[in-house]
Structure formats: C-alpha cells, structure tokens
Design an enzyme around this catalytic site. Structure first.
Site, PDB file in Angstrom:
ATOM      1  CB  ALA A   1      -0.939  -0.011   1.211  1.00  0.00           C
ATOM      2  CD  GLU A   2       4.660   4.220   3.732  1.00  0.00           C
ATOM      3  OE1 GLU A   2       5.307   5.268   3.874  1.00  0.00           O
ATOM      4  OE2 GLU A   2       4.269   3.524   4.681  1.00  0.00           O
ATOM      5  CB  THR A   3       5.217   0.344  -2.588  1.00  0.00           C
ATOM      6  OG1 THR A   3       6.085  -0.172  -1.572  1.00  0.00           O
ATOM      7  CG2 THR A   3       5.963   0.414  -3.905  1.00  0.00           C
TER       8      THR A   3
END
Length: 167
Positions: free
Chosen positions: A74-76
């Site tokens: 998700a953060e990527t």
C-alpha cells in the site's frame, strides 16, 4: 526477485525526470524493500498506480499474508502516485498510513490499486485497495504523503540505480 521490472510510466513523466538525470523506471526496479518482497509496479500515473505482490514469502506464522506486507504494498503504490502528482520538483514522504485487513490470503498474487482521494500542493492522500486473485478485497489502506520541495541537485541523493549516469 531482483530482476528488472518494466514499469509503465507516461512518457512525459519519464522525460521530465530524465532531464534531471534520473532514470525513473530503474529507480523502481532495484534495491527497495518492495523489490525484496516481490512487489511489481505494472502501471503508474498520478491518477492510478497498480502493483502486485506474491503471498508466498510474505506470510505470518499462520501462513496468511502478513499485514505488514500489505502495508508495504500500500505505501509503495500510494507513494509512487504522490510522487508523480508532486512532479520532479517535490519528493513524497509518507506521514500517515492506515490499513484495515478484511480477509486472509494464503497463496497467489495480491493486486493493489492506488487512486487519489486528495491531491494538493503540500499533501496527497491515496486510497489503496488490495485484492486477491478472485477479486476479493484483502485490505483497504489510506496513505497521506507530505510533498516537500527539492532542488535540482536532489538527483545526486538518489540510489545509483535511479541515476542516468550511474555515478
């Protein structure tokens, strides 16, 4: 898992970063936590970022996809979207990540799709939906990134894989 990825960036974005000495596709293909976890970014624009990650190798002791692995995916994806929104004069720095895990996944690939909820001058917020191969939602995430101004010398701070000159 260290093989070269072929990320689909819009050509005008690739050209913008190349003018600063940055090989944008290479920057997303080597030396990252996501690379070690098998994250593959398959589509990238400020409006939509899509990536996949194998469940195998990213599980917790019960054999289910680790929640932290979903958070990495998700953060990527959200960070790539925020970075593309900010353009070459800004860097995206994650300041808040929220993940809700809906169901487990034991095998196959999960796919994440990041779409913007807010794109401003100083922050960008993306919703990331991670689904299994049957299209069932595994995780819902929201990432807010701060967009920080950088000077033209910022390319010198990039890992070698992201520099055109390789120096």
């Amino acid at each position: 898992m260290g093989e070269q990825q072929h990320v689909k960036f819009p050509q005008e974005v690739i050209d913008e970063y190349a003018a600063l000495g940055v090989d944008l596709p290479a920057l997303f293909s080597a030396g990252h936590l996501g690379n070690r976890m098998g994250v593959q970014i398959v589509e990238a624009s400020a409006e939509r970022v899509v990536g996949t990650m194998p469940v195998e190798g990213n599980t917790q002791p019960y054999g289910l996809l680790h929640g932290g692995a979903s958070a990495v995916l998700a953060e990527t994806l959200g960070s790539v979207g925020a970075m593309l929104h900010g353009g070459s004069s800004k860097i995206a720095v994650g300041v808040d990540l929220n993940c809700t895990h809906h169901r487990g996944a034991r095998s196959g690939l999960v796919t994440g799709v990041a779409t913007p909820l807010h794109r401003g001058r100083s922050t960008a917020t993306y919703e990331i939906v991670i689904s299994d191969e049957q299209g069932r939602r595994v995780c819902s995430a929201r990432l807010t990134c701060m967009l920080r101004e950088v000077g033209p010398s910022a390319a010198a701070d990039l890992p070698q894989a992201g520099r055109i000159d390789g120096a």
